[in-house]
Design a protein around this motif. Sequence first.
Motif, PDB file in Angstrom:
ATOM      1  N   UNK A 177       0.714  -1.095  -0.024  1.00  0.00           N
ATOM      2  CA  UNK A 177      -0.267  -0.344  -0.162  1.00  0.00           C
ATOM      3  C   UNK A 177       0.893   1.319  -0.219  1.00  0.00           C
ATOM      4  N   UNK A 178       0.126   1.996  -0.910  1.00  0.00           N
ATOM      5  CA  UNK A 178       1.345   3.251  -0.976  1.00  0.00           C
ATOM      6  C   UNK A 178       2.604   3.010  -0.865  1.00  0.00           C
ATOM      7  N   UNK A 179       3.354   2.062  -1.981  1.00  0.00           N
ATOM      8  CA  UNK A 179       4.799   0.948  -2.324  1.00  0.00           C
ATOM      9  C   UNK A 179       5.679   2.538  -2.520  1.00  0.00           C
ATOM     10  N   UNK A 180       6.732   3.010  -2.534  1.00  0.00           N
ATOM     11  CA  UNK A 180       7.610   4.019  -3.574  1.00  0.00           C
ATOM     12  C   UNK A 180       8.023   2.742  -3.783  1.00  0.00           C
ATOM     13  N   UNK A 181       7.830   3.107  -5.578  1.00  0.00           N
ATOM     14  CA  UNK A 181       9.181   1.946  -5.836  1.00  0.00           C
ATOM     15  C   UNK A 181      10.127   2.929  -7.495  1.00  0.00           C
ATOM     16  N   UNK A 182      11.443   3.601  -6.958  1.00  0.00           N
ATOM     17  CA  UNK A 182      12.440   3.953  -7.862  1.00  0.00           C
ATOM     18  C   UNK A 182      12.265   3.452  -8.869  1.00  0.00           C
ATOM     19  N   UNK A 183      13.244   4.595  -9.803  1.00  0.00           N
ATOM     20  CA  UNK A 183      12.927   3.772 -11.112  1.00  0.00           C
ATOM     21  C   UNK A 183      14.804   3.312 -10.712  1.00  0.00           C
ATOM     22  N   UNK A 184      15.809   2.992 -10.244  1.00  0.00           N
ATOM     23  CA  UNK A 184      16.793   3.181 -10.711  1.00  0.00           C
ATOM     24  C   UNK A 184      17.479   3.042  -8.465  1.00  0.00           C
ATOM     25  N   UNK A 185      18.175   2.416  -8.733  1.00  0.00           N
ATOM     26  CA  UNK A 185      19.345   2.216  -6.980  1.00  0.00           C
ATOM     27  C   UNK A 185      20.594   2.193  -7.711  1.00  0.00           C
ATOM     28  N   UNK A 186      20.885   2.841  -7.020  1.00  0.00           N
ATOM     29  CA  UNK A 186      22.620   3.413  -7.449  1.00  0.00           C
ATOM     30  C   UNK A 186      22.969   2.360  -5.841  1.00  0.00           C
ATOM     31  N   UNK A 187      24.607   1.541  -6.436  1.00  0.00           N
ATOM     32  CA  UNK A 187      25.311   1.717  -5.178  1.00  0.00           C
ATOM     33  C   UNK A 187      26.918   1.849  -4.778  1.00  0.00           C
ATOM     34  N   UNK A 188      26.852   2.379  -3.964  1.00  0.00           N
ATOM     35  CA  UNK A 188      28.736   3.255  -4.016  1.00  0.00           C
ATOM     36  C   UNK A 188      29.218   1.499  -4.078  1.00  0.00           C
ATOM     37  N   UNK A 189      30.658   1.520  -3.937  1.00  0.00           N
ATOM     38  CA  UNK A 189      31.717   0.650  -4.424  1.00  0.00           C
ATOM     39  C   UNK A 189      31.958  -0.202  -2.978  1.00  0.00           C
ATOM     40  N   UNK A 190      32.275   1.160  -1.269  1.00  0.00           N
ATOM     41  CA  UNK A 190      32.187   0.414  -0.281  1.00  0.00           C
ATOM     42  C   UNK A 190      30.982   0.012  -0.062  1.00  0.00           C
ATOM     43  N   UNK A 191      29.419   0.404  -0.314  1.00  0.00           N
ATOM     44  CA  UNK A 191      28.146   0.172  -0.059  1.00  0.00           C
ATOM     45  C   UNK A 191      27.807  -1.837  -0.441  1.00  0.00           C
ATOM     46  N   UNK A 192      28.928  -2.309  -1.700  1.00  0.00           N
ATOM     47  CA  UNK A 192      28.949  -3.304  -2.046  1.00  0.00           C
ATOM     48  C   UNK A 192      29.359  -4.043  -1.013  1.00  0.00           C
ATOM     49  N   UNK A 193      30.184  -4.002  -0.185  1.00  0.00           N
ATOM     50  CA  UNK A 193      31.380  -4.434   0.951  1.00  0.00           C
ATOM     51  C   UNK A 193      30.189  -5.197   1.827  1.00  0.00           C
ATOM     52  N   UNK A 194      29.176  -4.411   2.523  1.00  0.00           N
ATOM     53  CA  UNK A 194      28.524  -4.993   3.434  1.00  0.00           C
ATOM     54  C   UNK A 194      27.109  -5.736   3.140  1.00  0.00           C
ATOM     55  N   UNK A 195      27.103  -6.658   3.289  1.00  0.00           N
ATOM     56  CA  UNK A 195      25.795  -8.191   3.315  1.00  0.00           C
ATOM     57  C   UNK A 195      24.653  -6.950   3.140  1.00  0.00           C
ATOM     58  N   UNK A 196      23.822  -6.939   4.424  1.00  0.00           N
ATOM     59  CA  UNK A 196      22.451  -5.479   3.787  1.00  0.00           C
ATOM     60  C   UNK A 196      23.025  -4.444   2.337  1.00  0.00           C
ATOM     61  N   UNK A 197      23.267  -4.604   2.100  1.00  0.00           N
ATOM     62  CA  UNK A 197      23.642  -4.013   1.180  1.00  0.00           C
ATOM     63  C   UNK A 197      23.231  -4.348  -0.776  1.00  0.00           C
TER      64      UNK A 197
END
Length: 362
Positions: free
Chosen positions: A12-32
């Motif tokens: 309900x009322x959920x936001x869906x972005x057009x794109x998700x951008x991920x930085x290099x450092x964020x990819x080092x984390x399981x949550x990312x």
Amino acid sequence: MQTAPSPTRAGIGTWKPRRVVVTRSARDFAHGRAILVRAERMGIEVVELSGDRLTLGFEDDPRRAYAEAKATLAVVVAPPSKRRLQPIAPSADWRVDLAEGCPAHCSYCYLAGSLKGPPITRVYANLDEILDGLPAYLGQGTITSRSSARAHEGTTFEASCYTDPLALEPLTGSLSAAIAWFGRWDVAAQLRFTSKFADVAPLLTLDHGGRTRMRASINPRAFARFEGGTAPVAQRLHALGQMAAAGYPVGLTIAPIIAAEGWQTAYGALIDDAAAALAGVADLDLTVELITHRFTAGSKAVLDSWYPGSSLDMTPRDRVTKRTKFGTEKHVYDAATMRDLRQFFERRIAEALPMARVLYWT
């Protein structure tokens, strides 16, 4: 850290972005990395950056930069400076940021002028580091930790200062993980969040331990035109009722209170709607926070550029200027208007929601 169930659907009322951008450092984390998996399952474009700098490349076109930013979710790493908590009076002892930025289009937006650059919504990949730093702040706050009226809430951590975490939940899972973490943290502490969204299904079965308070941020239907991209108020109140029935302490954030023509009738109906949505909930733990509309010259300039057609009154009429603790000036309602507003809300809440605790008026 044991994570909570991962939300994967749009609700309900959920936001869906057009794109998700991920930085290099964020990819080092399981949550990312888990956020990227959810984005791909939802069919959202994922852009992996080679570094950690975010840019949209529209510096000369602020309108396009705004539109592109609002359609983008960035997965980044919260640096140590972001993980050093700050007091957040009058709401809570400490501000804990799971994300920064909001996908809604509110023409009174409190974040306008506070965040630098285009309003990209950033979510933090290093959630474990953020949560693992919280025990150092236990018992150290001054809003609830040392308040005779609110001490029973324990040390409080506000997760909605710079974001709406429920709006991001289908993609991030951060709010569910935080609620589950607080549920396991067997101390006198409470996570708090407020939302203009309504998809609470992933939260209802969590083992929250009564240590998370959800508040619905609400305004009358007459003023809904100032809250673009959000869930209808009726859905927000229904979601709050669901959370209360699931044993969560809950609250109403009536904000911003707008003294426009017909406000008495509009807000009276809103309070009655809230009472109806919560009727019949056993052992209801309900709070109310009352926040009047205010703005600064800087936020007004940003909002005028974002929403040039808005009919929200940001003129000097019925306003006075006050200096903030940061040395800037804000425009608030004058004493007579404030008095009328406060007397009305205190009376109507006492009539319709006698079990509620009003935490503050501002």
